[in-house]
Motif scaffolding. Structure first.
Motif, mmCIF file in Angstrom:
data_model
loop_
_atom_site.group_PDB
_atom_site.id
_atom_site.type_symbol
_atom_site.label_atom_id
_atom_site.label_comp_id
_atom_site.label_asym_id
_atom_site.label_seq_id
_atom_site.Cartn_x
_atom_site.Cartn_y
_atom_site.Cartn_z
ATOM 1 N N SER A 193 -7.205 7.957 -2.974
ATOM 2 C CA SER A 193 -5.988 8.676 -3.334
ATOM 3 C C SER A 193 -6.071 10.055 -2.691
ATOM 4 N N PRO A 202 -7.905 5.405 -7.171
ATOM 5 C CA PRO A 202 -6.895 4.995 -8.161
ATOM 6 C C PRO A 202 -7.505 4.218 -9.319
ATOM 7 N N THR A 203 -6.736 4.136 -10.420
ATOM 8 C CA THR A 203 -7.140 3.331 -11.560
ATOM 9 C C THR A 203 -6.144 2.194 -11.749
ATOM 10 N N ALA A 204 -6.629 1.039 -12.108
ATOM 11 C CA ALA A 204 -5.769 -0.127 -12.320
ATOM 12 C C ALA A 204 -5.081 -0.023 -13.676
ATOM 13 N N ASP A 262 -1.021 -2.451 -4.637
ATOM 14 C CA ASP A 262 -2.356 -2.946 -4.333
ATOM 15 C C ASP A 262 -3.325 -1.777 -4.237
ATOM 16 N N ASN A 263 -4.587 -2.082 -4.342
ATOM 17 C CA ASN A 263 -5.625 -1.058 -4.389
ATOM 18 C C ASN A 263 -5.925 -0.539 -2.993
ATOM 19 N N THR A 264 -5.681 0.753 -2.791
ATOM 20 C CA THR A 264 -5.980 1.373 -1.499
ATOM 21 C C THR A 264 -7.386 1.954 -1.461
ATOM 22 N N ASN A 265 -8.055 1.983 -2.623
ATOM 23 C CA ASN A 265 -9.430 2.478 -2.768
ATOM 24 C C ASN A 265 -9.569 3.980 -2.547
ATOM 25 N N HIS A 267 -2.439 6.634 -9.062
ATOM 26 C CA HIS A 267 -3.167 7.639 -8.286
ATOM 27 C C HIS A 267 -2.871 9.026 -8.853
ATOM 28 N N THR A 310 -0.272 -5.993 -12.417
ATOM 29 C CA THR A 310 -1.207 -4.899 -12.164
ATOM 30 C C THR A 310 -0.651 -3.969 -11.097
ATOM 31 N N TYR A 365 0.811 -1.210 0.000
ATOM 32 C CA TYR A 365 0.000 0.000 0.000
ATOM 33 C C TYR A 365 0.852 1.271 0.000
ATOM 34 N N TYR A 367 -1.621 0.257 -9.389
ATOM 35 C CA TYR A 367 -2.685 1.243 -9.289
ATOM 36 C C TYR A 367 -2.092 2.643 -9.382
#
Length: 452
Positions: free
Chosen positions: A69, A88-90, A64-67, A104, A100, A40, A102
């Motif tokens: 930004s 964020p966008t993958a 990894d996706n922190t959901n 921000h 993959t 993260y 992410y």
């Protein structure tokens, strides 16, 4: 086993409390456990101008996706907060692993001019270190300084140490990287691109890092370039413009002319946009305020190198347009709208040319060639470092080539005012010595051959 369980439980609790990199235990059997690593922590932090010099876009990556930004920033402490509306966008690399990460992006708006801001970025799961940047003036009455170069890879990034040191000393208001970033960003499932962005963070996290695309970004339809950077204008970073002091800068893609398998429509769209942008820049009130127009694109129209690159051909595609059709060539367009300086890279060298158009030199005078020249000035600075080597020059240099060097190095520009630009090329081989310098002086700007 009991002590291991306690250790894993403690680590998991620390992660929930907000650690950047953590370990999550997963029970897979009665007497064994598997540990999964989560990432993260923000990395590869870099800046770019937004839609004005008083907007700053902060871009960073997490594994990894922190959901979310978030960027906390301010002049006196980190009292302001900006957040990306969608998080964020993958970005999925096109290689076999389909790795993959992410991306921000957070835009900092309503910044005060001529002020030093501190900022850090991340989420409730992990934060970056604190960085700083200095804002500029939105008006044209100041003198910005820039570092300009292309072709600096991960291996043999010759200019990087000097650029890092000089950025930290506050020597530059922005950097322009004229294509070819890592050799190549897509290699090793994107890990080479990650390493490059980490290496330039000590430059790009402190000053706007403005870019244009090069041929080494072509893989997967330029996806690494499109996803990793955040230039203004909404054209996937391919063409855009920005203003700094008395200069209107225009970045564009030369690669549209060479990778036509991705379609010809992109050439037409860019050409139409360039003409609209140049028309707007040439409106009397705009040209009075910002008389200098400087373009930057990766592959040059002219060069004196002894290789098979397109710039060694008489009818360069970027210069003349599509073969046989001779449509969408940029040399007549830039001449028509009075572009003052054209910056290039691609050739791993430095070359300064006399003012010229269609292979004809238009010096201001014999004694002062760059005083009120009659055509644009072309400069190649593609020697910031790479593993492919230096470019050879022709044994007999053409009459329009004013100065050339194989030294690794980079270009500096200071836009002193509406009438004077100063350029100097720095040699890394000679430990920072300035090997070439010159002034461009113009008391009138506009279409060449006119009275404007």
């Amino acid at each position: 086993m009991e002590s291991l369980q306690h250790l894993l439980l403690l680590t998991s609790l620390l992660l929930v409390a907000g650690g950047g990199i953590g370990f999550i235990p997963q029970v897979v059997g009665a007497d064994q456990e598997e540990v999964s690593i989560v990432h993260y922590q923000p990395e590869q932090v870099h800046l770019a101008f937004g839609e004005s010099v008083l907007e700053m876009v902060v871009t960073w990556n997490t594994r990894d996706n922190t959901n979310e930004s978030i960027c906390e920033f301010g002049i006196e402490g980190l009292q302001r907060l900006a957040k990306a509306p969608q998080g964020p966008t993958a970005f999925v690399d096109g290689g076999p692993k389909k790795a993959t990460q992410y991306i921000h992006r957070v835009t900092l708006t309503n910044l005060e001019p001529n002020s030093t801001y501190r900022y850090h970025c991340g989420s409730q799961l992990g934060w970056s270190a604190t960085y700083w940047f200095r804002t500029q003036f939105s008006h044209s009455d100041w003198s910005p300084s820039l570092a300009i170069y292309g072709d600096m890879g991960v291996v043999n990034a010759a200019s990087l140490p000097a650029l890092q040191r000089e950025t930290q000393r506050g020597m530059y208001d922005a950097v322009i990287h004229v294509g070819d970033f890592a050799y190549d960003m897509c290699n090793e499932n994107g890990e080479v691109g990650d390493e490059f962005m980490r290496q330039v963070e000590t430059v790009a996290a402190y000053v706007p890092y403005m870019v244009c695309v090069g041929n080494h970004e072509e893989k997967y339809n330029f996806s690494h370039y499109i996803n990793r950077f955040s230039m203004p204008g909404g054209s996937e970073n391919m063409f855009y413009s920005f203003d700094m002091g008395p200069v209107h800068f225009i970045g564009f893609s030369t690669e549209f002319y060479y990778f036509t398998q991705f379609g010809l429509k992109q050439i037409v769209m860019q050409y139409d946009w360039l003409e609209r942008d140049l028309i707007e820049a040439n409106r009397p009130e705009n040209r009075q305020k910002r008389p200098w127009i400087i373009t930057f694109g990766h592959r040059p129209m002219y060069c004196s190198n002894a290789n098979s690159d397109d710039c060694t051909n008489h009818e360069t595609v970027v210069r003349k347009g599509l073969p046989f059709l001779e449509m969408f060539g940029l040399e007549p367009l830039f001449y028509k709208y009075g572009v003052d300086v054209e910056l290039w890279a691609h050739e791993h060298c430095y070359e300064r040319m006399w003012p010229m158009y269609n292979y004809t030199v238009y010096n201001g005078s014999l004694a002062e060639p760059y005083v009120n020249p009659g055509a644009p000035i072309h400069i190649i600075s593609g020697a910031a470092g790479n593993h492919e080597g230096r470019e050879p020059f022709l044994e007999r240099m053409p009459p329009w080539s004013a100065f050339h060097s194989q030294d690794f190095g980079y270009l500096r520009l200071q836009a002193h005012n509406r009438t004077h630009l100063y350029f100097e090329q720095v040699s890394d081989d000679k430990k920072g010595e300035v090997i070439d310098h010159f002034w461009v002086v113009k008391d009138k700007h506009g279409a060449y051959g006119s009275d404007l």
